[in-house]
Design a protein around this motif. Structure first.
Motif, PDB file in Angstrom:
ATOM      1  N   MET A  37       0.508  -1.279   0.520  1.00 21.31           N
ATOM      2  CA  MET A  37      -0.059   0.050  -0.242  1.00 21.31           C
ATOM      3  C   MET A  37       1.029   1.505   0.008  1.00 21.31           C
ATOM      4  O   MET A  37       0.928   2.307  -0.894  1.00 21.31           O
ATOM      5  CB  MET A  37      -0.599   0.608   1.073  1.00 21.31           C
ATOM      6  N   LEU A  38       1.821   1.560   0.632  1.00 21.03           N
ATOM      7  CA  LEU A  38       2.494   2.251   0.997  1.00 21.03           C
ATOM      8  C   LEU A  38       3.798   2.662  -0.813  1.00 21.03           C
ATOM      9  O   LEU A  38       3.534   3.506  -1.063  1.00 21.03           O
ATOM     10  CB  LEU A  38       3.443   2.063   1.720  1.00 21.03           C
ATOM     11  N   VAL A  39       3.981   1.715  -1.610  1.00 19.38           N
ATOM     12  CA  VAL A  39       4.825   1.906  -2.942  1.00 19.38           C
ATOM     13  C   VAL A  39       3.620   2.237  -3.213  1.00 19.38           C
ATOM     14  O   VAL A  39       4.035   2.677  -3.978  1.00 19.38           O
ATOM     15  CB  VAL A  39       5.074   0.282  -3.221  1.00 19.38           C
ATOM     16  N   ALA A  40       2.433   1.698  -3.454  1.00 21.93           N
ATOM     17  CA  ALA A  40       1.235   1.806  -4.415  1.00 21.93           C
ATOM     18  C   ALA A  40       0.765   3.597  -3.967  1.00 21.93           C
ATOM     19  O   ALA A  40       0.733   4.215  -5.190  1.00 21.93           O
ATOM     20  CB  ALA A  40       0.029   1.632  -4.914  1.00 21.93           C
ATOM     21  N   LEU A  41       0.603   3.914  -3.077  1.00 21.63           N
ATOM     22  CA  LEU A  41       0.618   5.734  -2.437  1.00 21.63           C
ATOM     23  C   LEU A  41       1.997   6.327  -2.947  1.00 21.63           C
ATOM     24  O   LEU A  41       1.892   7.535  -3.210  1.00 21.63           O
ATOM     25  CB  LEU A  41       0.347   5.445  -0.793  1.00 21.63           C
ATOM     26  N   TYR A  42       2.880   6.263  -3.163  1.00 23.26           N
ATOM     27  CA  TYR A  42       4.365   6.528  -4.105  1.00 23.26           C
ATOM     28  C   TYR A  42       4.115   6.671  -5.107  1.00 23.26           C
ATOM     29  O   TYR A  42       3.895   7.771  -5.041  1.00 23.26           O
ATOM     30  CB  TYR A  42       5.750   6.019  -3.111  1.00 23.26           C
ATOM     31  N   PHE A  43       4.023   6.064  -5.996  1.00 25.85           N
ATOM     32  CA  PHE A  43       3.707   6.044  -7.409  1.00 25.85           C
ATOM     33  C   PHE A  43       2.400   6.352  -7.923  1.00 25.85           C
ATOM     34  O   PHE A  43       2.058   7.275  -8.470  1.00 25.85           O
ATOM     35  CB  PHE A  43       3.240   4.311  -7.767  1.00 25.85           C
ATOM     36  N   VAL A  44       1.206   6.342  -6.857  1.00 30.35           N
ATOM     37  CA  VAL A  44      -0.003   7.550  -6.970  1.00 30.35           C
ATOM     38  C   VAL A  44       0.150   9.490  -6.926  1.00 30.35           C
ATOM     39  O   VAL A  44       0.496  10.241  -7.303  1.00 30.35           O
ATOM     40  CB  VAL A  44      -1.269   7.041  -6.232  1.00 30.35           C
ATOM     41  N   GLY A  45       1.245   9.166  -5.714  1.00 27.20           N
ATOM     42  CA  GLY A  45       1.204  10.783  -5.258  1.00 27.20           C
ATOM     43  C   GLY A  45       2.507  10.839  -5.394  1.00 27.20           C
ATOM     44  O   GLY A  45       2.214  12.294  -5.510  1.00 27.20           O
TER      45      GLY A  45
END
Length: 75
Positions: A37-45
């Protein structure tokens, strides 16, 4: 009337209480999902500009709609 007799003839399945999950079994999966989830949040944000891991606009274009959906500015 026939439906009431038919449903009364079928016994209800016995429900056995389930054992609680041990924390040792759940913790690695919780950490793994949290990291994803943190990796996905980084890529999106944050995957653009000075913090970009990949050069170009490819990742930005893949997550562009997600950025707007989550309220991240990108324009």
């Amino acid at each position: 009337m026939a439906e009431a007799l038919a449903s009364a003839a079928i016994p209800a399945p016995a429900v056995s209480p389930s054992a609680p999950l041990p924390v040792k079994a759940v913790l690695p999966w919780a950490l793994f999902v949290g990291l994803l989830m943190l990796v996905a949040l980084y890529f999106v944000g944050a995957e653009q500009g000075a913090t970009a891991v990949f050069s170009g606009e490819g990742v930005h274009e893949w997550v562009h709609d997600g950025r707007h959906l989550l309220g991240f500015p990108c324009h």
